[in-house]
Design an enzyme around this catalytic site. Sequence first.
Site, short mmCIF file in Angstrom:
data_model
loop_
_atom_site.label_atom_id
_atom_site.label_comp_id
_atom_site.label_asym_id
_atom_site.label_seq_id
_atom_site.Cartn_x
_atom_site.Cartn_y
_atom_site.Cartn_z
N THR A 11 0.83 -1.21 0.00
CA THR A 11 0.00 0.00 0.00
C THR A 11 0.87 1.26 0.00
OG1 THR A 11 -1.62 -1.23 1.26
CG2 THR A 11 -1.89 1.14 1.24
N LYS A 100 7.10 1.91 11.78
CA LYS A 100 7.23 2.26 13.22
C LYS A 100 7.82 1.12 14.05
CE LYS A 100 2.90 1.07 12.27
NZ LYS A 100 1.94 1.53 11.31
N VAL A 127 4.94 7.98 12.43
CA VAL A 127 4.04 8.48 13.48
C VAL A 127 3.08 9.49 12.85
CG1 VAL A 127 3.88 9.73 15.67
CG2 VAL A 127 5.87 8.29 15.23
N GLY A 129 1.03 9.19 10.29
CA GLY A 129 0.81 9.13 8.84
C GLY A 129 1.33 10.37 8.14
N ILE A 131 0.80 13.51 8.87
CA ILE A 131 0.93 14.74 9.68
C ILE A 131 2.40 15.02 9.97
CG2 ILE A 131 0.29 15.89 11.84
CD1 ILE A 131 -1.88 13.81 12.20
N GLY A 182 -8.60 0.30 4.08
CA GLY A 182 -7.14 0.21 3.97
C GLY A 182 -6.39 0.92 5.09
N LYS A 200 4.23 4.06 18.28
CA LYS A 200 4.33 5.47 17.88
C LYS A 200 4.65 6.35 19.10
CE LYS A 200 1.25 4.81 13.93
NZ LYS A 200 -0.17 4.77 13.51
N GLY A 297 -3.44 5.60 5.76
CA GLY A 297 -3.87 5.51 4.37
C GLY A 297 -2.69 5.68 3.43
#
Length: 405
Positions: A11, A100, A127, A129, A131, A182, A200, A297
């Site tokens: 992914t 992670k 950690v 995604g 952000i 997902g 995380k 995602g």
Amino acid sequence: MVNIAILGYGTVGSGVAEVIRTNRELISRRIGDEVRIKYVLDLRDFPDDPVQQILTHDFEDIISDDEVQIVAEVMGGVEPAYTFVRRCLEAGKSVATSNKALVAEHGANLLAIAREKKVNFLFEASVGGGIPILRPLHSSLTGDEIDEITGILNGTTNYMMTRMFCEGADYASALREAQDRGYAERSPEADVEGYDACRKIAILASLISGYQVDFEDIYCEGISKITAEDMKHAKAMGMTIKLLAACRKQDGKLSAIVAPCLLGEEHPLFHVNGVFNAVFVHGNMLGDAMFYGSGAGKLPTASAVVGDIVEEARNFGRNLGVTWSPEKITPESKECASRRFFVRMRGEFSEWKERLEKDFGRIDAVKADGVLGEFGFITEEMQEGLYGQIASKYEQEILAMIRMA
Ligand code: HSE
């Protein structure tokens, strides 16, 4: 030309290829050089995907190619990722990862190798995604002593809790939907038992303490025991339940925990819903700040990996100084932390009130509409150790305990 290799075409790996394909021109402009994916490593074949032309099944092709300067490790899991990443860094290649598990277990060691070899090991995507949180901690907030981080760090469980809160969904259907979208890890336990969030927060705790914090030393409780009745009680109190991961530095001691918590509307994380993650940070000069965005995602995570690739390409020959010591620091036991506790108990409040008040001190009763044969109450603030001692007297009657944030 900046040549990169991607380890893993799942992914996130296919997302990294997509981000580079879609934004190639502006990424190249920002680096100041053209970027090319020279290899993708995967055990599988992808005959219908143009990636097949650059696909290799052999890691040696990548490690032995001096043209490859940056490697994106997006395979997940500790091995063989650790061996591959270590060899890449030792060979003078920078690495960007979303892994992670790898960072939580071997971060200190890999950062030390990167430093010695004057390359970089960056892991923004590991950690929160998409952000940006690790880079701000390491750059914009370096004038501060960061003394608290509390986050919603797992998109799957936040999505599930939101569905349970807003639509009264049951646990199983909420999990299935998150998996279909997902967000979930390969094994659902990693999300619902809090292991993902725990790794995380271990990374964040290591970064703010400067020492290795092992995730095994962090008390970790997931959401798998949260029921519709818990949520009804939360609503009756004007609150919601979220899986929080938190670490705090106080008086030279570090504490850390992952657990479902009750939060009221005034809490900055109350309105963080769906797959979104948010990280609340407190600094001794900064005060409060919050980082909010897509926490899981394919493309959000891939975007963070590519951001690290760009940063590494801009800093060839220069280590950026991200580091923590391999020396271990063990967080304080959760028994020492003070907070209020919400408890659900069998029976009628009027029957138990006197005895409960004698044991716990002042308590506030909670009654949720439509929940029969039980009642809820909230304790005063007390140390968790003391709460546990008192609660053990009511083992047969207590149905659930949820910490108040
Ligand atoms: N399973 C993780 C989540 C993916 O739901 O947040 C991102 O680490």
